[in-house]
Motif scaffolding. Structure first.
Motif, mmCIF file in Angstrom:
data_model
loop_
_atom_site.group_PDB
_atom_site.id
_atom_site.type_symbol
_atom_site.label_atom_id
_atom_site.label_comp_id
_atom_site.label_asym_id
_atom_site.label_seq_id
_atom_site.Cartn_x
_atom_site.Cartn_y
_atom_site.Cartn_z
ATOM 1 N N THR A 89 4.394 6.934 8.072
ATOM 2 C CA THR A 89 4.068 5.677 8.737
ATOM 3 C C THR A 89 4.740 4.587 7.928
ATOM 4 O OG1 THR A 89 1.967 6.533 9.543
ATOM 5 C CG2 THR A 89 2.237 4.135 9.521
ATOM 6 N N ARG A 90 5.565 3.807 8.577
ATOM 7 C CA ARG A 90 6.308 2.723 7.924
ATOM 8 C C ARG A 90 5.610 1.404 8.226
ATOM 9 N NH1 ARG A 90 12.583 2.651 7.561
ATOM 10 N NH2 ARG A 90 11.946 3.791 5.710
ATOM 11 N N HIS A 91 5.247 0.717 7.170
ATOM 12 C CA HIS A 91 4.584 -0.582 7.265
ATOM 13 C C HIS A 91 5.567 -1.668 6.832
ATOM 14 C CE1 HIS A 91 0.623 1.448 7.430
ATOM 15 N NE2 HIS A 91 1.206 2.308 6.627
ATOM 16 N N CYS A 92 5.665 -2.753 7.591
ATOM 17 C CA CYS A 92 6.499 -3.892 7.225
ATOM 18 C C CYS A 92 5.621 -4.932 6.554
ATOM 19 C CB CYS A 92 7.182 -4.482 8.450
ATOM 20 S SG CYS A 92 8.391 -3.347 9.156
ATOM 21 N N VAL A 93 6.044 -5.362 5.354
ATOM 22 C CA VAL A 93 5.226 -6.254 4.536
ATOM 23 C C VAL A 93 6.083 -7.424 4.046
ATOM 24 C CG1 VAL A 93 3.679 -6.392 2.545
ATOM 25 C CG2 VAL A 93 3.951 -4.205 3.749
ATOM 26 N N PRO A 94 5.897 -8.617 4.620
ATOM 27 C CA PRO A 94 6.671 -9.776 4.156
ATOM 28 C C PRO A 94 6.209 -10.215 2.759
ATOM 29 C CG PRO A 94 5.505 -10.272 6.223
ATOM 30 C CD PRO A 94 5.044 -8.934 5.750
ATOM 31 N N HIS A 95 7.186 -10.636 1.955
ATOM 32 C CA HIS A 95 6.868 -11.183 0.634
ATOM 33 C C HIS A 95 8.020 -12.066 0.178
ATOM 34 C CE1 HIS A 95 5.252 -11.547 -3.391
ATOM 35 N NE2 HIS A 95 6.466 -11.281 -3.845
ATOM 36 N N ASP A 96 7.728 -13.330 -0.086
ATOM 37 C CA ASP A 96 8.675 -14.278 -0.659
ATOM 38 C C ASP A 96 9.989 -14.320 0.125
ATOM 39 O OD1 ASP A 96 8.953 -16.219 -2.835
ATOM 40 O OD2 ASP A 96 10.635 -14.946 -3.467
ATOM 41 N N GLY A 97 9.898 -14.411 1.439
ATOM 42 C CA GLY A 97 11.082 -14.547 2.280
ATOM 43 C C GLY A 97 11.817 -13.254 2.591
ATOM 44 N N ALA A 98 11.319 -12.143 2.100
ATOM 45 C CA ALA A 98 11.947 -10.840 2.366
ATOM 46 C C ALA A 98 10.925 -9.937 3.058
ATOM 47 C CB ALA A 98 12.404 -10.197 1.061
ATOM 48 N N VAL A 99 11.402 -8.862 3.667
ATOM 49 C CA VAL A 99 10.507 -7.896 4.291
ATOM 50 C C VAL A 99 10.650 -6.566 3.559
ATOM 51 C CG1 VAL A 99 9.874 -6.653 6.384
ATOM 52 C CG2 VAL A 99 10.618 -9.038 6.530
ATOM 53 N N TRP A 100 9.566 -6.117 2.990
ATOM 54 C CA TRP A 100 9.495 -4.817 2.337
ATOM 55 C C TRP A 100 9.028 -3.794 3.354
ATOM 56 C CZ3 TRP A 100 10.229 -3.783 -2.961
ATOM 57 C CH2 TRP A 100 10.535 -4.896 -3.737
ATOM 58 N N VAL A 101 9.438 -2.544 3.186
ATOM 59 C CA VAL A 101 8.850 -1.463 3.967
ATOM 60 C C VAL A 101 8.111 -0.553 2.992
ATOM 61 C CG1 VAL A 101 10.502 -1.567 5.862
ATOM 62 C CG2 VAL A 101 10.930 -0.019 3.980
ATOM 63 N N VAL A 102 6.902 -0.213 3.383
ATOM 64 C CA VAL A 102 6.099 0.725 2.601
ATOM 65 C C VAL A 102 5.921 1.963 3.465
ATOM 66 C CG1 VAL A 102 3.886 1.149 1.473
ATOM 67 C CG2 VAL A 102 4.908 -1.146 1.382
ATOM 68 N N ASP A 103 6.382 3.087 2.955
ATOM 69 C CA ASP A 103 6.296 4.351 3.680
ATOM 70 C C ASP A 103 5.159 5.186 3.115
ATOM 71 O OD1 ASP A 103 8.454 3.807 5.351
ATOM 72 O OD2 ASP A 103 9.910 4.716 3.985
ATOM 73 N N GLU A 104 4.198 5.508 3.992
ATOM 74 C CA GLU A 104 3.118 6.430 3.661
ATOM 75 C C GLU A 104 3.461 7.753 4.321
ATOM 76 O OE1 GLU A 104 -1.205 4.762 3.309
ATOM 77 O OE2 GLU A 104 -0.318 4.072 5.197
ATOM 78 N N TYR A 105 3.690 8.761 3.519
ATOM 79 C CA TYR A 105 4.132 10.053 4.038
ATOM 80 C C TYR A 105 2.961 10.897 4.508
ATOM 81 C CZ TYR A 105 8.685 8.846 2.237
ATOM 82 O OH TYR A 105 9.889 8.226 2.017
ATOM 83 N N ARG A 106 3.244 11.713 5.525
ATOM 84 C CA ARG A 106 2.286 12.679 6.058
ATOM 85 C C ARG A 106 2.951 14.051 5.986
ATOM 86 N NH1 ARG A 106 3.347 9.211 10.053
ATOM 87 N NH2 ARG A 106 3.892 10.821 11.527
ATOM 88 N N GLY A 107 2.268 15.057 6.467
ATOM 89 C CA GLY A 107 2.866 16.385 6.547
ATOM 90 C C GLY A 107 3.206 16.932 5.177
ATOM 91 N N ALA A 108 4.440 17.429 5.026
ATOM 92 C CA ALA A 108 4.881 18.084 3.791
ATOM 93 C C ALA A 108 4.850 17.163 2.578
ATOM 94 C CB ALA A 108 6.295 18.634 3.974
ATOM 95 N N LEU A 109 4.869 15.856 2.802
ATOM 96 C CA LEU A 109 4.867 14.900 1.683
ATOM 97 C C LEU A 109 3.606 14.045 1.659
ATOM 98 C CD1 LEU A 109 8.614 13.781 1.830
ATOM 99 C CD2 LEU A 109 7.569 15.595 0.462
ATOM 100 N N ALA A 110 2.535 14.535 2.264
ATOM 101 C CA ALA A 110 1.282 13.778 2.367
ATOM 102 C C ALA A 110 0.855 13.255 1.004
ATOM 103 C CB ALA A 110 0.188 14.655 2.965
ATOM 104 N N GLY A 111 0.471 11.986 0.976
ATOM 105 C CA GLY A 111 -0.006 11.368 -0.250
ATOM 106 C C GLY A 111 1.042 10.545 -0.985
ATOM 107 N N MET A 112 2.329 10.770 -0.682
ATOM 108 C CA MET A 112 3.391 10.006 -1.341
ATOM 109 C C MET A 112 3.492 8.644 -0.661
ATOM 110 S SD MET A 112 5.621 10.576 -3.820
ATOM 111 C CE MET A 112 5.305 12.325 -3.895
ATOM 112 N N VAL A 113 3.603 7.565 -1.462
ATOM 113 C CA VAL A 113 3.768 6.207 -0.936
ATOM 114 C C VAL A 113 4.897 5.554 -1.722
ATOM 115 C CG1 VAL A 113 2.668 3.973 -0.503
ATOM 116 C CG2 VAL A 113 1.290 6.068 -0.415
#
Length: 168
Positions: A89-113
């Protein structure tokens, strides 16, 4: 031709959640790797793409991306990429004029962020949010293909301490 310039980081804590403005469920399939590059198929809730990424030079690498029919992407994921799937699941997170993406993995990589920021050029200044941890841009252990291989070898999702301890 487009060049992708990005940096990748571990996520120190979940403070990013309160600032997320959107999220998308993605499934990526590795079609193949070549000389430091890769071909990937990606599917979200509405669209499908085929992406060719060339060898990385510093923070940049050439990227070619094409929208493809959803049915083609589903077939490739099932028939070509079946053991090389990344679900997140990819989350878009604005910060200081930029957009970060935070990826929360599922399946084989569950728990990795992991978090990424795409830049206009390599020398671009970036203000790091307080929820950003250690930079792993150049760390081969945090490439998706490596993470998938570690999970396959373990026969389960791998933890962050296991990835950090991995010897390549």
């Amino acid at each position: 031709m487009r060049y992708e310039v990005e940096r990748k980081f571990l996520v120190a804590h979940a403070g990013w959640r309160e600032h997320a403005v959107s999220r998308h469920r993605l499934t990526d399939g590795l079609v193949g790797e070549f000389g430091g590059g890769k071909v990937r198929v990606r599917l979200d809730e509405e669209t499908a793409w085929l992406t060719v990424k060339g060898r990385r030079d510093g923070l940049a690498r050439p990227e070619f991306e094409y929208e493809i029919p959803r049915a083609d992407a589903e077939a490739m994921l099932h028939l070509v990429c079946e053991t090389c799937l990344i679900e997140k699941t990819r989350h878009c997170v604005p910060h200081d004029g930029a957009v970060w993406v935070v990826d929360e993995y599922r399946g084989a990589l569950a728990g990795m962020v992991l978090a990424e920021i795409e830049l206009e050029h390599e020398a671009q200044d970036v203000v790091l949010p307080d929820w950003i941890g250690r930079e792993v841009t150049a760390d081969l252990r945090f490439r998706q293909s490596t993470l998938l291989r570690l999970a396959r070898e373990a026969g389960r999702p791998v933890t962050l301490p296991e990835v950090i301890a991995a010897r390549l």
